[in-house]
Design a protein around this motif. Structure first.
Motif, short mmCIF file in Angstrom:
data_model
loop_
_atom_site.label_atom_id
_atom_site.label_comp_id
_atom_site.label_asym_id
_atom_site.label_seq_id
_atom_site.Cartn_x
_atom_site.Cartn_y
_atom_site.Cartn_z
N VAL A 118 6.56 -3.96 8.63
CA VAL A 118 7.45 -5.21 7.83
C VAL A 118 7.88 -6.28 9.12
O VAL A 118 8.30 -5.45 9.93
N ASN A 119 7.67 -7.28 8.58
CA ASN A 119 8.25 -8.27 9.90
C ASN A 119 10.03 -8.58 9.37
O ASN A 119 9.76 -9.29 9.03
N LEU A 120 10.46 -8.42 9.52
CA LEU A 120 11.45 -8.27 10.20
C LEU A 120 12.48 -10.07 10.21
O LEU A 120 13.03 -10.39 9.86
N ALA A 121 11.65 -9.79 11.41
CA ALA A 121 12.37 -11.08 12.52
C ALA A 121 11.46 -12.80 11.51
O ALA A 121 12.69 -13.48 11.40
N LEU A 122 10.50 -12.35 11.18
CA LEU A 122 10.11 -13.38 10.94
C LEU A 122 10.10 -13.69 9.42
O LEU A 122 10.13 -14.84 8.69
N ASP A 123 10.67 -12.58 8.33
CA ASP A 123 10.50 -12.63 6.88
C ASP A 123 12.56 -12.30 6.79
O ASP A 123 11.83 -12.44 5.25
N GLY A 124 12.72 -11.70 7.59
CA GLY A 124 14.29 -11.92 6.62
C GLY A 124 14.82 -10.51 6.48
O GLY A 124 14.34 -9.62 6.26
N PRO A 125 16.17 -10.51 6.39
CA PRO A 125 16.00 -9.19 6.82
C PRO A 125 16.38 -7.83 5.11
O PRO A 125 16.37 -7.20 5.08
N ASP A 126 15.88 -8.76 3.84
CA ASP A 126 15.64 -8.76 3.03
C ASP A 126 13.50 -8.20 2.81
O ASP A 126 13.00 -8.00 1.61
N ALA A 127 13.12 -7.86 4.04
CA ALA A 127 11.42 -8.03 3.43
C ALA A 127 11.58 -6.48 3.28
O ALA A 127 10.05 -5.91 2.72
N THR A 128 12.41 -5.69 3.33
CA THR A 128 11.73 -4.11 3.65
C THR A 128 11.98 -4.12 1.85
O THR A 128 11.37 -3.19 1.34
N THR A 129 13.06 -4.41 1.36
CA THR A 129 13.55 -3.94 -0.09
C THR A 129 12.51 -5.03 -0.25
O THR A 129 11.87 -4.64 -1.78
N THR A 130 11.75 -6.44 -0.34
CA THR A 130 10.27 -7.15 -1.10
C THR A 130 9.33 -5.87 -0.57
O THR A 130 8.70 -5.71 -1.80
N ALA A 131 8.68 -4.99 0.54
CA ALA A 131 8.04 -4.55 0.32
C ALA A 131 8.52 -2.87 -0.64
O ALA A 131 7.18 -2.78 -1.42
N LEU A 132 9.39 -2.21 -0.74
CA LEU A 132 9.54 -1.54 -1.78
C LEU A 132 9.12 -1.74 -3.23
O LEU A 132 8.93 -1.14 -3.74
N ASP A 133 10.11 -2.39 -3.27
CA ASP A 133 9.80 -3.91 -4.98
C ASP A 133 8.42 -3.45 -4.97
O ASP A 133 8.15 -3.19 -6.23
N SER A 134 8.04 -3.98 -4.29
CA SER A 134 5.79 -3.96 -4.46
C SER A 134 5.19 -2.70 -4.09
O SER A 134 4.74 -2.74 -5.80
N VAL A 135 5.71 -1.60 -3.59
CA VAL A 135 5.50 -0.13 -4.41
C VAL A 135 5.64 0.38 -5.10
O VAL A 135 4.95 0.91 -6.20
N HIS A 136 7.10 -0.36 -5.97
CA HIS A 136 7.84 0.45 -7.05
C HIS A 136 6.24 -0.42 -8.44
O HIS A 136 5.75 0.09 -9.11
N HIS A 137 6.31 -1.70 -8.30
CA HIS A 137 5.06 -2.31 -8.61
C HIS A 137 4.09 -1.40 -9.09
O HIS A 137 3.47 -1.76 -10.09
N LEU A 138 3.29 -0.98 -8.09
CA LEU A 138 1.63 -0.35 -7.83
C LEU A 138 2.22 0.49 -8.65
O LEU A 138 1.20 0.74 -9.65
N ILE A 139 3.72 1.15 -8.02
CA ILE A 139 3.88 3.27 -8.88
C ILE A 139 3.11 2.35 -10.48
O ILE A 139 2.70 3.34 -11.28
N ASP A 140 4.84 1.36 -10.76
CA ASP A 140 4.60 1.03 -12.39
C ASP A 140 2.92 0.81 -13.04
O ASP A 140 3.20 1.29 -14.50
N LEU A 141 2.08 0.92 -12.39
CA LEU A 141 0.22 0.06 -13.16
C LEU A 141 -0.04 1.11 -13.67
O LEU A 141 -1.08 2.01 -13.88
N ASP A 142 0.41 2.98 -12.85
CA ASP A 142 -0.69 3.68 -12.99
C ASP A 142 -1.46 3.85 -12.77
O ASP A 142 -2.19 4.29 -13.71
N PRO A 143 -2.44 3.87 -11.16
CA PRO A 143 -3.06 3.81 -11.34
C PRO A 143 -3.81 5.41 -11.08
O PRO A 143 -3.37 6.10 -10.76
N ARG A 144 -5.35 4.77 -11.60
CA ARG A 144 -6.66 6.22 -11.28
C ARG A 144 -6.45 7.07 -9.62
O ARG A 144 -6.50 7.10 -9.34
#
Length: 329
Positions: A169-195
């Motif tokens: 994650v690029n904190l310099a270009l995308d800001g200090p919340d970029a890691t939280t955004t990435a974590l939220d995306s991972v949880h969104h993918l988990i919620d889909l319950d992929p096979r």
């Protein structure tokens, strides 16, 4: 235990590729489509592989615009394929913004291309003979996308996660919340319950649940340790630079790093000088074994495919040919 490819539907074709390329996912059928196109240095190999599996290619869908995902776009577009990408990436490409593909920032080559179709969250695409849903997964880049096939519960995750890691994650270009955004995306993918997870790098995870849980833990660590997130990104970008250049002469490595915008930004975030960060980056990666010294050069230790040096010479986005009306998003 490796993934059993019998778990994949017969209507898709998958190829795992070593760095510097992304893996390939091909959907033959009524609208033959390719997810990501690899590195420019191997664009001819990508095109040949596509031709071996389908008589034509209608669409290339980019999960995001880094060089290992869009490097074959230009050749495939010249051969008649359209390019689809997130609206955020597409508009910047259409404007020929200097920041396109982070090409100059990361010092990674991308040949000129245009985007024909803008993608947004929830949009349904016909890829091959099947419908896939576009899922916004910002974090690794702000415009990052995943593709979801709900009937088979297949999830093409791009660089959001892999069997062994999560995307840097690029904190310099995308800001200090970029890691939280990435974590939220991972949880969104988990919620889909992929096979099945179809990552852009590395193997298909044999245990989907374990891979997702591991990704959530790793993404959480990036949130909890911002300095560690900066170091992680610097290590990944530097290793990639060594891969695509067949190593860098030992006496040229530090001057190369001192000139890089990404290293200067990392040094600023870490409250270091670029010179001291470059020295420590080399030392720590040599100690960890992620880079090696051989025949007067530093090389990346991870498996990777050699790159023709001529492929690195690509014009900067600000000089790319203007987009004509047919390619305006």
């Amino acid at each position: 235990m490796p993934f059993d490819t019998d778990r994949l539907p017969s209507w898709l074709v998958w190829q795992q590729r070593p760095f510097p390329d992304a893996n390939l996912l091909l959907l033959p059928g009524r609208q033959p489509a390719l997810v990501d196109s690899g590195f420019v240095g191997h664009a001819e190999e990508t095109a040949s592989w596509v031709r071996a599996h389908t008589a034509s290619l209608s669409l290339v869908v980019n999960t995001h615009w880094h060089c290992d995902h869009v490097g074959g776009n230009a050749l495939l577009q010249r051969n008649g394929a359209g390019i689809a990408a997130s609206a955020r990436d597409a508009l910047a490409v259409a404007r020929r913004d200097p920041g396109c593909c982070q090409m100059e920032y990361l010092d990674q080559p991308v040949p000129p291309y245009s985007v024909d179709e803008l993608l947004d969250d929830g949009q349904v695409l016909l890829l091959g003979d099947t419908e896939w849903e576009v899922i916004r997964t910002p974090g690794h880049t702000p415009g990052h996308l995943a593709l979801w096939h709900p009937d088979e519960r297949l999830l093409a995750v791009g660089d959001a996660l892999s069997d062994y890691d999560v995307g840097w994650v690029n904190l310099a270009l995308d800001g200090p919340d970029a890691t939280t955004t990435a974590l939220d995306s991972v949880h969104h993918l988990i919620d889909l319950d992929p096979r099945v997870l179809l990552p852009a790098h590395g193997p298909i995870p044999a245990d989907t649940g374990a891979a997702l849980a591991n990704a959530a833990r790793r993404a959480q660590r990036l949130v909890d340790d911002p300095d560690g997130a900066v170091w992680y990104g610097a290590r990944r970008v530097f290793a990639y630079a060594l891969m695509i250049r067949d190593g860098i002469p030992t006496d040229a490595v530090e001057p190369y790093l001192h000139a890089r915008a990404w290293l200067k930004d990392a040094a600023w975030l870490l409250r270091r000088s670029p010179e001291s960060l470059a020295t420590d980056l080399i030392t720590t990666m040599l100690t960890a074994g992620s880079i090696v010294s051989r025949n007067g050069k530093l090389h990346a230790a991870a498996e990777h495919t050699p790159v023709p040096p001529s492929s690195l010479r690509q014009p900067p986005p600000s000089t790319w040919p203007a987009v004509d009306a047919a390619h305006l998003p």
